[in-house]
Design an enzyme around this catalytic site. Structure first.
Site, PDB file in Angstrom:
ATOM      1  N   HIS A 220      -1.227  51.637   5.075  1.00 35.26           N
ATOM      2  CA  HIS A 220      -0.088  52.275   4.346  1.00 35.26           C
ATOM      3  C   HIS A 220       0.161  51.466   3.158  1.00 35.26           C
ATOM      4  O   HIS A 220      -0.558  50.594   2.783  1.00 35.26           O
ATOM      5  CB  HIS A 220       1.080  51.747   5.484  1.00 35.26           C
ATOM      6  CG  HIS A 220       1.107  52.647   6.587  1.00 35.26           C
ATOM      7  ND1 HIS A 220       2.097  53.652   6.746  1.00 35.26           N
ATOM      8  CD2 HIS A 220       0.556  52.772   7.874  1.00 35.26           C
ATOM      9  CE1 HIS A 220       1.780  54.386   7.939  1.00 35.26           C
ATOM     10  NE2 HIS A 220       1.060  53.882   8.602  1.00 35.26           N
ATOM     11  N   CYS A 251       6.466  54.211  10.084  1.00 33.09           N
ATOM     12  CA  CYS A 251       6.609  54.162  11.504  1.00 33.09           C
ATOM     13  C   CYS A 251       7.861  53.956  12.060  1.00 33.09           C
ATOM     14  O   CYS A 251       8.519  52.551  11.395  1.00 33.09           O
ATOM     15  CB  CYS A 251       5.519  52.901  12.155  1.00 33.09           C
ATOM     16  SG  CYS A 251       5.734  52.920  13.830  1.00 33.09           S
TER      17      CYS A 251
HETATM   18  P1  HMG Z   1       8.594  53.761  28.557  1.00 36.48           P
HETATM   19  O1  HMG Z   1      10.158  54.160  28.439  1.00 36.48           O
HETATM   20  O2  HMG Z   1       8.190  52.587  29.132  1.00 36.48           O
HETATM   21  O3  HMG Z   1       8.189  55.003  29.609  1.00 36.48           O
HETATM   22  O4  HMG Z   1       8.240  54.300  27.323  1.00 36.48           O
HETATM   23  P2  HMG Z   1       8.024  55.141  31.415  1.00 36.48           P
HETATM   24  O5  HMG Z   1       6.562  55.024  31.391  1.00 36.48           O
HETATM   25  O6  HMG Z   1       8.775  53.874  32.101  1.00 36.48           O
HETATM   26  O7  HMG Z   1       8.295  56.280  31.760  1.00 36.48           O
HETATM   27  C1  HMG Z   1       9.966  56.602  31.452  1.00 36.48           C
HETATM   28  C2  HMG Z   1      10.194  58.091  31.398  1.00 36.48           C
HETATM   29  O8  HMG Z   1       9.492  58.427  30.354  1.00 36.48           O
HETATM   30  C3  HMG Z   1       9.787  58.736  32.608  1.00 36.48           C
HETATM   31  O9  HMG Z   1      10.495  59.906  32.839  1.00 36.48           O
HETATM   32  C4  HMG Z   1       8.577  59.361  32.218  1.00 36.48           C
HETATM   33  O10 HMG Z   1       8.129  60.561  32.774  1.00 36.48           O
HETATM   34  C5  HMG Z   1       8.727  59.743  30.728  1.00 36.48           C
HETATM   35  P3  HMG Z   1      11.732  59.763  34.188  1.00 36.48           P
HETATM   36  O11 HMG Z   1      10.687  59.582  35.364  1.00 36.48           O
HETATM   37  O12 HMG Z   1      12.312  58.546  33.795  1.00 36.48           O
HETATM   38  O13 HMG Z   1      12.522  60.835  34.045  1.00 36.48           O
HETATM   39  N1  HMG Z   1       7.347  59.535  30.163  1.00 36.48           N
HETATM   40  C6  HMG Z   1       7.236  60.858  29.040  1.00 36.48           C
HETATM   41  N2  HMG Z   1       7.537  61.933  28.981  1.00 36.48           N
HETATM   42  C7  HMG Z   1       6.947  62.805  27.888  1.00 36.48           C
HETATM   43  N3  HMG Z   1       5.900  62.412  27.515  1.00 36.48           N
HETATM   44  C8  HMG Z   1       5.188  61.345  27.475  1.00 36.48           C
HETATM   45  C9  HMG Z   1       5.971  60.522  28.427  1.00 36.48           C
HETATM   46  N4  HMG Z   1       5.516  58.858  29.082  1.00 36.48           N
HETATM   47  C10 HMG Z   1       6.597  58.539  30.080  1.00 36.48           C
HETATM   48  N5  HMG Z   1       4.115  60.789  27.131  1.00 36.48           N
HETATM   49  C11 HMG Z   1       6.226  55.111  26.155  1.00 36.48           C
HETATM   50  C12 HMG Z   1       6.613  54.227  27.167  1.00 36.48           C
HETATM   51  C13 HMG Z   1       4.784  54.923  25.620  1.00 36.48           C
HETATM   52  C14 HMG Z   1       6.256  56.547  26.950  1.00 36.48           C
HETATM   53  C15 HMG Z   1       6.874  54.950  24.974  1.00 36.48           C
HETATM   54  O14 HMG Z   1       7.237  53.742  24.433  1.00 36.48           O
HETATM   55  C16 HMG Z   1       6.697  56.105  23.854  1.00 36.48           C
HETATM   56  O15 HMG Z   1       6.687  57.182  23.693  1.00 36.48           O
HETATM   57  N6  HMG Z   1       6.211  55.543  22.665  1.00 36.48           N
HETATM   58  C17 HMG Z   1       5.639  56.253  21.562  1.00 36.48           C
HETATM   59  C18 HMG Z   1       5.826  55.508  20.088  1.00 36.48           C
HETATM   60  C19 HMG Z   1       5.298  56.265  19.111  1.00 36.48           C
HETATM   61  O16 HMG Z   1       4.780  57.329  19.257  1.00 36.48           O
HETATM   62  N7  HMG Z   1       4.984  55.413  17.986  1.00 36.48           N
HETATM   63  C20 HMG Z   1       4.606  55.762  16.967  1.00 36.48           C
HETATM   64  C21 HMG Z   1       3.132  56.398  16.778  1.00 36.48           C
HETATM   65  S1  HMG Z   1       2.212  54.926  16.550  1.00 36.48           S
HETATM   66  C22 HMG Z   1       1.912  54.581  15.109  1.00 36.48           C
HETATM   67  O17 HMG Z   1       2.635  55.313  14.127  1.00 36.48           O
HETATM   68  C23 HMG Z   1       1.135  53.518  14.303  1.00 36.48           C
HETATM   69  C24 HMG Z   1      -0.221  54.567  13.786  1.00 36.48           C
HETATM   70  O18 HMG Z   1      -0.034  55.360  12.875  1.00 36.48           O
HETATM   71  C25 HMG Z   1      -1.209  53.541  13.192  1.00 36.48           C
HETATM   72  C26 HMG Z   1      -0.649  52.423  12.371  1.00 36.48           C
HETATM   73  O19 HMG Z   1       0.063  52.775  11.195  1.00 36.48           O
HETATM   74  O20 HMG Z   1      -0.830  51.122  12.582  1.00 36.48           O
HETATM   75  C27 HMG Z   1      -0.966  55.173  15.138  1.00 36.48           C
HETATM   76 MG    MG Z   2       0.476  54.561  10.659  1.00 37.22          MG
END
Ligand code: HMG
Ligand code: MG
Length: 311
Positions: A220, A251
Site C-alpha cells: 500500500h 482496508c
Molecule cells: P465471525 O463473525 O467470527 O463468523 O466472522 P463466524 O464464523 O462466527 O460465523 C458467524 C455467522 O457468519 C454465521 O452465520 C456464518 O454462517 C456466517 P449464522 O449461523 O450466525 O447465521 N459466515 C459467513 N457468511 C457468508 N460468507 C462467509 C461466512 N463466514 C461466516 N464466508 C469472518 C469471521 C472471517 C467470517 C469475518 O471476520 C469476515 O468475513 N472477515 C472478512 C474481513 C475482510 O474481508 N477483510 C478485508 C480483506 S483482507 C485485506 O484487505 C488485506 C489484504 O489486502 C492484504 C494486505 O493489504 O495486507 C488481503
Molecule cells: Mg491490501
C-alpha cells in the site's frame, strides 16, 4: 501518449506478473457500494488492457464487507473471461470456499495476519485460530483443483503493535506453505515499509527456507514508498507484484491503510525497464479514468494524472 525511454537493468527479471487487486482491495474500501454492473465492466476493461490475473471479489461475511456482498451476482458475469484471465477470490473460511467453488472459482486466496491485533480486527480470531480456520479451506480447495494464494497482512508494521518482528512473518509463511498454499503475498497493509526492510525480510525468509519463487509483494502506498519497495523486491528476484488500477484501495479494518501501489505507476516503471507485463498502459489509464468518473473523484495515481493532462 508519452512513453518512458526503455533502459534495461540486468539485475532485474525479464517478466513480471501483475496481480491486479483494484476490484477487490480497491472497491472493498469504498464508502458507497459500486453497482455490480460497474464492477463487471471494470474487470472486463482491465482484462482488455492485458491484465491476466484480476482479483474479482471476496466471499466473506456480507455484514463485514457490504461493498462486496454482491459476489454471487458478480462472479457469473465474468464467465466469458474464464480461460483467458485468472479471477482469484478471497475466502476466509469453509463457508466462503463453498460459495466460491459453487460458482466455479479456480483460484482462491486465504488471508492471514502476522499480528494478533489485526487477526482479531479482520478475522475475529487469534493468529493461530485463523490458521486453523484456513487449514481445511486450503486442503479442500487443492482437492478441488483450485490454486491457493495465502496473503499475510502487517508484514512490515502494524498500527496497534508498531514494529513487527521478522520471526512472526517467517512463522506464518511457513504455516501457509506447509498447509499447501501455492503462492504467498507479503502485505504492507498500512504502507510503512522502506526498501531496506523489504530486502531484509526477503533475505530472512530465504534463510528460513521460504523460496523467493513462492513470494509476491503487496504494497500500500501510504507514505509513497510502494514503488521503491517493489523495485527492492524485484532486485531480490520477486516476479509477482500486486497493484491496483488507479491506486484504488485500503482496508476497512485498518484505518491507516490507503490505496495499493497504482498499477499504472508500476507499469510505467516496468515499461521503462523493458520488463514484460502484457499490459497496455494507455488502455489501463483509460480504464482508471473511466472508473474515477464512476466513483466521482480523481485517481491518486501520478501516472494516470500525468498521462491524462497531456493535451
Ligand atoms: P465471525 O463473525 O467470527 O463468523 O466472522 P463466524 O464464523 O462466527 O460465523 C458467524 C455467522 O457468519 C454465521 O452465520 C456464518 O454462517 C456466517 P449464522 O449461523 O450466525 O447465521 N459466515 C459467513 N457468511 C457468508 N460468507 C462467509 C461466512 N463466514 C461466516 N464466508 C469472518 C469471521 C472471517 C467470517 C469475518 O471476520 C469476515 O468475513 N472477515 C472478512 C474481513 C475482510 O474481508 N477483510 C478485508 C480483506 S483482507 C485485506 O484487505 C488485506 C489484504 O489486502 C492484504 C494486505 O493489504 O495486507 C488481503
Ligand atoms: Mg491490501
Amino acid at each position: 501518449m508519452t512513453l518512458p525511454m526503455v533502459v534495461r537493468d540486468p539485475g532485474l527479471p525479464a517478466r513480471v506478473r501483475i496481480h491486479e487487486v483494484g476490484a477487490r482491495d480497491g472497491l472493498q474500501n469504498e464508502k458507497g457500494t459500486v453497482p455490480t454492473e460497474v464492477k463487471a465492466e471494470f474487470i472486463h476493461r482491465l482484462a482488455a488492457a492485458g491484465l491476466a490475473t484480476i482479483e474479482a471479489t471476496s466471499f466473506v461475511h456480507p455484514k463485514w464487507v457490504p461493498q462486496l456482498a454482491d459476489a454471487e451476482a458478480l462472479f457469473p458475469q465474468l464467465q466469458d473471461l474464464a480461460g483467458t484471465v485468472d479471477l482469484p477470490v478471497l475466502v476466509p473460511n469453509e463457508k466462503g470456499l463453498d460459495r466460491a467453488l459453487a460458482l466455479g472459482a479456480r483460484q482462491v486466496a486465504v488471508f492471514a495476519s502476522v499480528t494478533e491485533s489485526f487477526a482479531k480486527a479482520n478475522l475475529n480470531r487469534t493468529v493461530d485460530e485463523a490458521l486453523a480456520m484456513f487449514e481445511p479451506v486450503v486442503a479442500r480447495a487443492k482437492a478441488a483443483g483450485a490454486q491457493v494464494r495465502g496473503y499475510l497482512s502487517m508484514c512490515f508494521g502494524d498500527p496497534w503493535e508498531g514494529a513487527v518482528p521478522e520471526a512472526q512473518v517467517v512463522r506464518v509463511c511457513r504455516a501457509l506453505l506447509d498447509m499447501g498454499c501455492d503462492e504467498l503475498s507479503l502485505g504492507d497493509t498500512i504502507g510503512v515499509a522502506t526498501p531496506g526492510q523489504v530486502t531484509a525480510l526477503l533475505t530472512a525468509l530465504n534463510t528460513a527456507a521460504v523460496p523467493t519463487g513462492t513470494l509476491g509483494v503487496h504494497f500500500h502506498d501510504t507514505y509513497g514508498q510502494a514503488l521503491s519497495n517493489t523495485l527492492a523486491a524485484l532486485r531480490h528476484g520477486v516476479t509477482t507484484v500486486d497493484a491496483s488500477a488507479g491506486g484504488l484501495g485500503g482496508c476497512p479494518f485498518a484505518k491507516s491503510a490507503i490505496g495499493n501501489l497504482a498499477t499504472e505507476d508500476l507499469v510505467w516503471m516496468l515499461d521503462g525497464l523493458g520488463i514484460e507485463t502484457g499490459v497496455d498502459l494507455g488502455r489501463l489509464t483509460a480504464t482508471s479514468m473511466w472508473m474515477a468518473g464512476r466513483l466521482g473523484r480523481p485517481s491518486p495515481s501520478r501516472t494516470v494524472r500525468a498521462l491524462t493532462h497531456e493535451d
